[in-house]
Design an enzyme around this catalytic site. Structure first.
Site, PDB file in Angstrom:
ATOM      1  N   ASP A   1     -32.876  -8.779  96.429  1.00 21.87           N
ATOM      2  CA  ASP A   1     -33.346 -10.174  96.315  1.00 21.87           C
ATOM      3  C   ASP A   1     -32.478 -11.013  95.388  1.00 21.87           C
ATOM      4  OD1 ASP A   1     -35.561  -9.320  97.866  1.00 21.87           O
ATOM      5  OD2 ASP A   1     -36.505  -8.566  96.039  1.00 21.87           O
TER       6      ASP A   1
ATOM      7  N   LYS B   1     -28.196 -12.873  98.089  1.00 18.45           N
ATOM      8  CA  LYS B   1     -26.927 -12.557  98.758  1.00 18.45           C
ATOM      9  C   LYS B   1     -26.758 -13.381 100.038  1.00 18.45           C
ATOM     10  CE  LYS B   1     -28.300  -8.269  98.964  1.00 18.45           C
ATOM     11  NZ  LYS B   1     -29.469  -8.287  98.073  1.00 18.45           N
TER      12      LYS B   1
ATOM     13  N   GLY C   1     -34.681  -9.137 103.240  1.00 20.00           N
ATOM     14  CA  GLY C   1     -35.113 -10.497 103.527  1.00 20.00           C
ATOM     15  C   GLY C   1     -34.065 -11.435 102.971  1.00 20.00           C
ATOM     16  N   HIS C   2     -33.295 -12.045 103.852  1.00 20.44           N
ATOM     17  CA  HIS C   2     -32.223 -12.934 103.392  1.00 20.44           C
ATOM     18  C   HIS C   2     -32.586 -14.375 103.743  1.00 20.44           C
ATOM     19  CE1 HIS C   2     -29.169  -9.378 103.566  1.00 20.44           C
ATOM     20  NE2 HIS C   2     -30.007  -9.318 102.558  1.00 20.44           N
TER      21      HIS C   2
ATOM     22  N   GLN D   1     -30.374  -5.152 100.210  1.00 21.83           N
ATOM     23  CA  GLN D   1     -30.987  -4.588  98.995  1.00 21.83           C
ATOM     24  C   GLN D   1     -29.993  -4.695  97.820  1.00 21.83           C
ATOM     25  OE1 GLN D   1     -31.397  -2.254 101.948  1.00 21.83           O
ATOM     26  NE2 GLN D   1     -33.068  -3.654 102.352  1.00 21.83           N
TER      27      GLN D   1
ATOM     28  N   THR E   1     -42.383  -8.981 102.321  1.00 20.74           N
ATOM     29  CA  THR E   1     -43.778  -8.552 102.161  1.00 20.74           C
ATOM     30  C   THR E   1     -44.659  -9.606 101.494  1.00 20.74           C
ATOM     31  OG1 THR E   1     -43.243  -7.616 100.014  1.00 20.74           O
ATOM     32  CG2 THR E   1     -43.077  -6.132 101.899  1.00 20.74           C
TER      33      THR E   1
HETATM   34  P1  IMP Z   1     -38.160   0.775 101.686  1.00 16.95           P
HETATM   35  O1  IMP Z   1     -36.741   0.347 101.734  1.00 16.95           O
HETATM   36  O2  IMP Z   1     -39.079  -0.087 102.508  1.00 16.95           O
HETATM   37  O3  IMP Z   1     -38.333   2.230 101.964  1.00 16.95           O
HETATM   38  O4  IMP Z   1     -38.683   0.567 100.180  1.00 16.95           O
HETATM   39  C1  IMP Z   1     -38.209   1.339  99.093  1.00 16.95           C
HETATM   40  C2  IMP Z   1     -38.136   0.501  97.820  1.00 16.95           C
HETATM   41  O5  IMP Z   1     -37.100  -0.455  97.957  1.00 16.95           O
HETATM   42  C3  IMP Z   1     -39.407  -0.299  97.515  1.00 16.95           C
HETATM   43  O6  IMP Z   1     -39.564  -0.404  96.107  1.00 16.95           O
HETATM   44  C4  IMP Z   1     -39.095  -1.676  98.076  1.00 16.95           C
HETATM   45  O7  IMP Z   1     -39.839  -2.704  97.456  1.00 16.95           O
HETATM   46  C5  IMP Z   1     -37.610  -1.780  97.764  1.00 16.95           C
HETATM   47  N1  IMP Z   1     -36.902  -2.638  98.704  1.00 16.95           N
HETATM   48  C6  IMP Z   1     -36.536  -2.354  99.969  1.00 16.95           C
HETATM   49  N2  IMP Z   1     -35.867  -3.389 100.518  1.00 16.95           N
HETATM   50  C7  IMP Z   1     -35.794  -4.329  99.580  1.00 16.95           C
HETATM   51  C8  IMP Z   1     -35.179  -5.626  99.542  1.00 16.95           C
HETATM   52  O8  IMP Z   1     -34.545  -6.105 100.485  1.00 16.95           O
HETATM   53  N3  IMP Z   1     -35.318  -6.307  98.372  1.00 16.95           N
HETATM   54  C9  IMP Z   1     -35.961  -5.785  97.298  1.00 16.95           C
HETATM   55  N4  IMP Z   1     -36.535  -4.586  97.279  1.00 16.95           N
HETATM   56  C10 IMP Z   1     -36.439  -3.865  98.416  1.00 16.95           C
END
Ligand code: IMP
Length: 430
Positions: free
Chosen positions: A13, A16, A40-41, A229, A306
């Protein structure tokens, strides 16, 4: 400069998407190479706000070819919805997108597996995934037997494949959740019908992105690689087990895209002027007070994927120095500087205290990091709205001093400063 890359240096977040959208017109190709719909971009174009999960952030530029490469896990329903929504808003994303046949698909059972595990704690805390089936899909990719790839959508044996996997997954899901309801949601015929529709929609967009990108490099064209990420969520080098399931630091560029590292010459590391995290896991500089609430409100720190409120805290120079080195950063983009405009004092974490000892290196273990007490350096806030600044000269001296100190601590020059979500609210340091 054959290939440049934009990489997040914190827990995701970092904005980017804004940078990739800005830099895209200087490149021929934009490449999304890891992660999935968990990303989420946000891209802002005048009054239009585009929230992209799957599509590369260069998609709004019709002259730029966009790619989703083998390292990405695709949730087809989300991808198709995103394509349709852009189409309705006058963008033609199907004309400048190629999806790798090798990319793996997030199937309905993966979403159910993520849900079944949602409250399971590791080291006493839930990972708090985005529930987009990311971990289960990558697990099946590595396991191979139950994997479904984009190319499978257009193969004749798709129905048999789905039938076999569904049988196994029903047993697995029932065992995993201790209940039969989740398993009963899996119906092979229904999933096959849906998957055949995905094939009709996505089939024409499939291609061998690996060869295409290597050809582009040989032809002297410019690539922009878009990390999803942040580096601290990297499966191998992040705050394991509170990480995502892909290599989200710079080390994942080559494996996810097929572009050899010799071509990657500029890596822009993106960090917020403070820190945020969503989901579980250690976060030494987290603020549990009014200042944290203020940052959340001013920075609109709620998840794009989310909607969850993000945890907010001070800039952690120990963490960012580590990820800047790990990801081979050549320049720093410091985002959301405007959010700090109204704080009288700003803290920067310059070290940790662990078991009474000062530690300057980012620890490899989540338990140690959880116990680490941040050592802060206090900076006077500039108390001046910087959202209209368009050059470094427009920034107040205290803001410049903050940037200088962050750059010193991280060990990388500041190349970009962002003072708001719009494209124009970006300063490129000379
Ligand atoms: P997953 O990628 O859905 O398996 O989540 C694993 C961890 O990475 C969790 O703490 C998520 O909140 C975090 N996470 C996954 N994708 C993002 C992102 O794009 N931005 C911030 N946190 C992320």
């Amino acid at each position: 400069m054959p290939a440049a890359c934009v990489i997040g240096l914190q827990w995701g977040d970092e904005a980017k998407g804004k940078l990739v959208d800005l830099l895209a017109p200087q490149h021929d190709h934009v490449v999304r190479y890891q992660g999935g719909a968990n990303a989420g971009h946000t891209v802002v174009d005048g009054d239009e706000v585009y929230k992209l999960h799957h599509l590369p952030s260069g998609i709004l530029h019709s002259s730029v070819q966009n790619y989703i490469t083998p390292g990405v896990v695709i949730e087809p329903t989300t991808l198709i919805q995103e394509l349709d929504q852009l189409q309705q808003r006058g963008v033609r994303p199907r004309e400048n997108l190629i999806i790798s046949q090798r990319a793996h698909l997030v199937m309905p059972w993966h979403l159910l597996e993520d849900q079944a595990m949602r409250d399971e704690a590791v080291q006493g805390e839930s990972i708090g995934t985005t529930l987009r089936g990311i971990g289960p899909c990558y697990r099946d990719k590595v396991g191979r037997n139950f994997a479904v790839r984009a190319i499978d959508l257009v193969q004749d044996d798709l129905p048999q494949r789905i039938e076999t996997i569904v049988q196994a997954k029903r047993t697995y899901l029932a065992a995993l959740s201790g209940r039969s309801e989740l398993a009963e949601q899996l119906n092979a015929q229904e999933i096959t019908r849906t998957a055949l529709k995905w094939g009709e929609q996505l089939g024409p967009l499939l291609g061998d992105t690996t060869h295409l990108l290597l050809d582009a490099l040989d032809a002297g064209q410019q690539l922009l690689m878009e990390g999803a990420q942040g580096s601290l969520l990297d499966i191998d080098h992040g705050t394991f087990p509170f990480v995502t399931s892909s290599n989200s630091s710079g080390v994942g560029i080559s494996s996810g895209s097929g572009v050899p590292s010799k071509w990657i010459q500029r890596v822009l590391g993106v960090a917020k002027a403070y820190s945020t995290r969503v989901g579980g896991g250690p976060f030494p500089t987290e603020l549990h007070d009014d200042v944290g609430d203020k940052i959340r409100k001013l920075g609109n720190e709620f998840g794009t994927t989310t909607g969850r409120p993000r945890r907010c805290g001070w800039f952690d120079a120990v963490a960012v120095r580590y990820t800047a080195r790990l990801s081979g950063i050549s320049g720093l983009a410091l985002m959301m500087m405007d959010v700090l405009s109204h704080l009288e004092e700003i803290q920067v974490c310059v070290g940790y205290e662990v078991d009474g000892q000062r530690v300057d290196r980012f620890p490899c273990d989540a338990g140690t990091l959880r116990d680490a007490k941040p050592i802060y350096e206090t900076h006077q806030g500039w108390m001046h709205d910087v959202s209209n600044a368009r050059s470094m000269d427009d920034l107040p001296p205290l803001a410049l001093a903050y940037l200088k100190r962050v750059s010193e601590l991280v060990g990388v020059p500041v190349e970009v400063v962002s003072v708001g979500p719009d494209r124009e609210q970006t300063i490129f340091a000379a």
